[in-house]
Design a protein around this motif. Structure first.
Motif, PDB file in Angstrom:
ATOM      1  N   GLN A 130     -21.427  14.321  16.246  1.00  0.00           N
ATOM      2  CA  GLN A 130     -21.588  13.072  16.985  1.00  0.00           C
ATOM      3  C   GLN A 130     -22.955  12.454  16.700  1.00  0.00           C
ATOM      4  O   GLN A 130     -23.934  13.160  16.458  1.00  0.00           O
ATOM      5  N   ARG A 131     -23.024  11.151  16.750  1.00  0.00           N
ATOM      6  CA  ARG A 131     -24.261  10.446  16.451  1.00  0.00           C
ATOM      7  C   ARG A 131     -25.397  10.875  17.381  1.00  0.00           C
ATOM      8  O   ARG A 131     -26.531  11.045  16.957  1.00  0.00           O
ATOM      9  N   ASN A 136     -32.593  12.523  16.620  1.00  0.00           N
ATOM     10  CA  ASN A 136     -33.513  13.054  17.623  1.00  0.00           C
ATOM     11  C   ASN A 136     -33.819  11.983  18.658  1.00  0.00           C
ATOM     12  O   ASN A 136     -33.976  10.800  18.319  1.00  0.00           O
ATOM     13  N   PRO A 137     -33.951  12.363  19.918  1.00  0.00           N
ATOM     14  CA  PRO A 137     -34.267  11.373  20.946  1.00  0.00           C
ATOM     15  C   PRO A 137     -35.693  10.829  20.773  1.00  0.00           C
ATOM     16  O   PRO A 137     -36.585  11.533  20.306  1.00  0.00           O
ATOM     17  N   THR A 138     -35.860   9.578  21.130  1.00  0.00           N
ATOM     18  CA  THR A 138     -37.205   8.979  21.106  1.00  0.00           C
ATOM     19  C   THR A 138     -37.702   8.795  22.531  1.00  0.00           C
ATOM     20  O   THR A 138     -36.931   8.479  23.427  1.00  0.00           O
ATOM     21  N   ILE A 139     -38.977   9.008  22.695  1.00  0.00           N
ATOM     22  CA  ILE A 139     -39.572   8.875  24.018  1.00  0.00           C
ATOM     23  C   ILE A 139     -40.446   7.620  24.004  1.00  0.00           C
ATOM     24  O   ILE A 139     -41.303   7.459  23.140  1.00  0.00           O
TER      25      ILE A 139
END
Length: 144
Positions: A130-131, A136-139
């Protein structure tokens, strides 16, 4: 010389139609075709199985079709299908096979045999990620 029991020459072939809750829009359903080919049947098995698959393809042109089971020594030549099981399933041979009509969808992993069986279980792992799991998450910081 005694004749073989009736099940020794019988080709078992069945199909199950599944419609999961979530399925990509371009796919209508998932068809699972189970096959058992006895060791003594070559040409009849190939003709029976390919005839059954052709009927399913005509009836459900946008379906994912998985053909799986114990093929013994029968070599299937399905034009648009690829073999998913890449590891040995019994001793050093691949007896259990799984063909699919979508390329590169799964990888196979050999597991332990179930109970006292001498056939290994095979786990099919989807290659699609899944996308939200690929990126990676960005903060970001914001002031109120």
């Amino acid at each position: 010389m005694s004749s073989p029991p009736p099940y020794a020459t019988m080709i078992l072939n069945y199909s199950i139609k599944c419609r999961p809750f979530w399925l990509p829009r371009e796919l209508s359903c998932v068809l699972i075709v189970g096959v058992y080919c006895p060791p003594s049947n070559d040409i009849t098995a190939i003709d029976t199985i390919t005839g059954h698959i052709d009927q399913l393809e005509r009836k459900h042109p946008n379906a994912v079709i998985l053909v799986l089971g114990n093929f013994n020594h029968v070599a299937m030549k399905l034009k648009t299908y690829t073999q998913m099981v890449t590891c040995s399933t019994r001793a050093n041979r691949t007896v259990e096979k799984c063909y699919r009509n979508i390329r590169n969808a799964y990888t196979s992993k050999k597991l332990r045999p179930l109970g006292v069986s001498d056939h290994h279980l095979i786990q099919l792992i989807p290659t699609y990620v899944q996308r939200c799991k690929r990126i990676n998450p960005t903060i970001t910081k914001s002031r109120l």
